[in-house]
Structure formats: structure tokens, C-alpha cells
Design an enzyme around this catalytic site. Sequence first.
Site, mmCIF file in Angstrom:
data_model
loop_
_atom_site.group_PDB
_atom_site.id
_atom_site.type_symbol
_atom_site.label_atom_id
_atom_site.label_comp_id
_atom_site.label_asym_id
_atom_site.label_seq_id
_atom_site.Cartn_x
_atom_site.Cartn_y
_atom_site.Cartn_z
ATOM 1 N NE ARG A 77 74.382 68.435 97.725
ATOM 2 C CZ ARG A 77 73.654 69.436 97.309
ATOM 3 N NH1 ARG A 77 72.542 69.756 97.947
ATOM 4 N NH2 ARG A 77 74.017 70.140 96.249
ATOM 5 C CG ASP A 118 78.132 70.476 96.036
ATOM 6 O OD1 ASP A 118 79.261 70.971 95.853
ATOM 7 O OD2 ASP A 118 77.340 70.246 95.114
ATOM 8 C CG ASP A 124 78.438 74.647 89.064
ATOM 9 O OD1 ASP A 124 78.156 73.516 89.520
ATOM 10 O OD2 ASP A 124 78.082 75.704 89.606
ATOM 11 N NE ARG A 168 75.803 77.547 98.368
ATOM 12 C CZ ARG A 168 75.808 77.289 97.055
ATOM 13 N NH1 ARG A 168 74.855 77.797 96.274
ATOM 14 N NH2 ARG A 168 76.750 76.530 96.531
ATOM 15 C CG HIS A 170 71.437 75.349 90.574
ATOM 16 N ND1 HIS A 170 71.957 76.360 91.344
ATOM 17 C CD2 HIS A 170 72.167 74.242 90.858
ATOM 18 C CE1 HIS A 170 72.958 75.886 92.070
ATOM 19 N NE2 HIS A 170 73.108 74.607 91.794
ATOM 20 C CE LYS A 172 80.571 75.345 96.266
ATOM 21 N NZ LYS A 172 79.946 74.008 96.217
ATOM 22 C CG HIS A 173 79.874 79.171 92.427
ATOM 23 N ND1 HIS A 173 79.359 79.515 93.667
ATOM 24 C CD2 HIS A 173 79.543 77.869 92.234
ATOM 25 C CE1 HIS A 173 78.716 78.463 94.174
ATOM 26 N NE2 HIS A 173 78.819 77.444 93.323
#
Length: 342
Positions: free
Chosen positions: A69, A61, A249, A134, A177, A164-165
Site C-alpha cells: 500500500r 496489507d 477477511d 503473492r 473480492h 492467510k488465507h
Amino acid sequence: MSYLMLDLLSLDVSEAEAEMLRHPQVGGLILFSRNFSSREQLISLVQQIRQIRPEILIAVDHEGGRVQRFREGFTLIPAMGDILPAAKGDMLLAKRWACELGFLMAIELLACDIDLSFAPVLDLNGISQVIGKRSFSAKPDEVIALAQSFIEGMAEAGMGAVGKHFPGHGSVAADSHIAQAIDEREAEAIFNQDILPFKELIAKGKLSGIMPAHVIYPKVDPNPAGFSSYWLQQILRQELGFDGVIFSDDLGMKGASFAGDYLGRAQAALDAGCDMILVCNDNPGVMSLLNGFVWPDDAPQHPTSLLKPNVAQTAIALENSARWENAKQLAEQIQLAQQAKV
């Protein structure tokens, strides 16, 4: 035959992880910040992975903004929602910038032999804090225009795009999450707004992969989108004509607990139409699937090889150091412009 994407615990591959990577049902690996200390270490880790499974799909990601990351030794990509404001609303300029940032994000990963970033986010910027900047914009037409340019930049580096998503996470306050996210809106609102970026970019042949949301849309279907044959087969495959790879996911997210334990989650995701399932941050969960799940006899209808880089295009892009350097300067310029506003 490979349906599973897993992760690693640390900066190198343990013997137990090497054994898991050799399993025939493992076809993908996703990297996280805990797998990264420097660019040199990352390249070494990827080489180690490739020695074990040369053709495995290695993903991360790396959208930009707060979801990036790898940082030290990489350019900090601005949040997608900062591009149009930094361009002062000039859409032509913002599209040009989005293309260069897509190229930059992709080429920096491809230079380390990483195949794929799960990007871009096609959600609308609504009430969801987990999405927020995002997203490119709150407006579907702006998301479509900017995402298309970003994807075209990725393609010019040789990387495919995963939207996504699906069908949209932006109008849900809960973070899937850590909670079961439920979007109570009528179907009309979803189909007239949130789904439009997916619809348009599929029609234009821009998406090689799609990741559905762990969100329930009860006015449309009782199952979370990632476990729903209505969303994945009837809408995504049949009505929208998507013929790329559908990734679940992370099945370790709270929003996936709807389907029970890992065996139940994997079965529900595959039955709904996912081609590859992700299990992250849970080695025992991975082991329960590798040891106890009855995998399909047939290979995925849409294999992840569809998302391997265009090697010839990447080779050309790697030679274009001037474009790479200019894109780095652009990223820094946008970051500074946003910092000045704070």
C-alpha cells in the site's frame, strides 16, 4: 471488548471517523493506498490516530509485489513468488533473502508506528490469479521454508505474523473480492496440500494471527471458511492447536455476502470463531454495526494485543541501520533480476 477493525476515507481523520475510533468496539484500523501520500504524511496520520486511540492496532496489507500500500519513501518489496526464482532455486539462499525481506518490510512499517502487516500469504500458487506470485511457491514444503524465514525476519524487527488465507485460496479461480469463490476439491487434497503451511507454522509457534478465506469448500463444509465453526474451531483451534488471533477477511467482499447483510456477516464471523472482524471501504456498513449490532458482552478470547510489536526488539532493530540498508539493496537486486526476465 474490541471486535471491529475499520478503515479511513482519506489522508487524515475526519470528525466522524474520530467518533467511530472512540467507540469501545473498535480495536483496529487498517490503512490503504488512499491514506498515503508520503512517509511524512503517514507518520502524521498515525500520530493523529494514536492521539484518539493510543492502543488501537494499526495494520496494513504490505506483503510485497502488487500488494504494497505504501510506495514512495518505502522500499518496494519483491513479490514472494520471485524470491526462489531470483535465487536460481537455491533454497538456502532464498531462505536467507526471505528473512531479510521480512525484516525490511516490518521495520519500515514499525518505524512509522504501524503495528502489523497482514502477511505472509501461505496459499499455494495454483490457479488463483488473485493469489499468483503473492504466494511463495506452488509446493507446500517451499512455502513452509520460505514463509518461516520471512516470519523470522519480521520477528527480528519486532512484528508478529498473520498467515492467510486459511485453509488455502490458491486452487480457486474466482476472486473472493468480487465473486463467491468455491473450491470443489475433495477434503483429502486440501488437507494433504493447502493446509500444510498453516499446520507446520502453527506447530512451530510462528503465527500470531490467521485470516481465513472467504472460500466455500463444499466437500468439507457448506459455509465459507471465515464463517465456519468447523474450519475455525474444530480444525484451526482444536486439531491444529492455534491459540492466536483469528481475523475475518473484509466483510465487504463479495465472498462474505453469503451471510447476508453486515449484521448477519458479523454475527456469522463471531459465531464461527473470529476474534476481530474487518469492514473496509464501507462507512455505512461500519455505522450499521456500531449502531445496530448486539456485540458480545465478553472481551475476545484472543485479544489483538497479542499482535502488538515487541517494543524492545523493535528498538534494537531500528538501530541496525546496516542491516536495513543491505536489505534494501537486496530488494532492489531481486526486483531488477525479475525485470530483466520480462
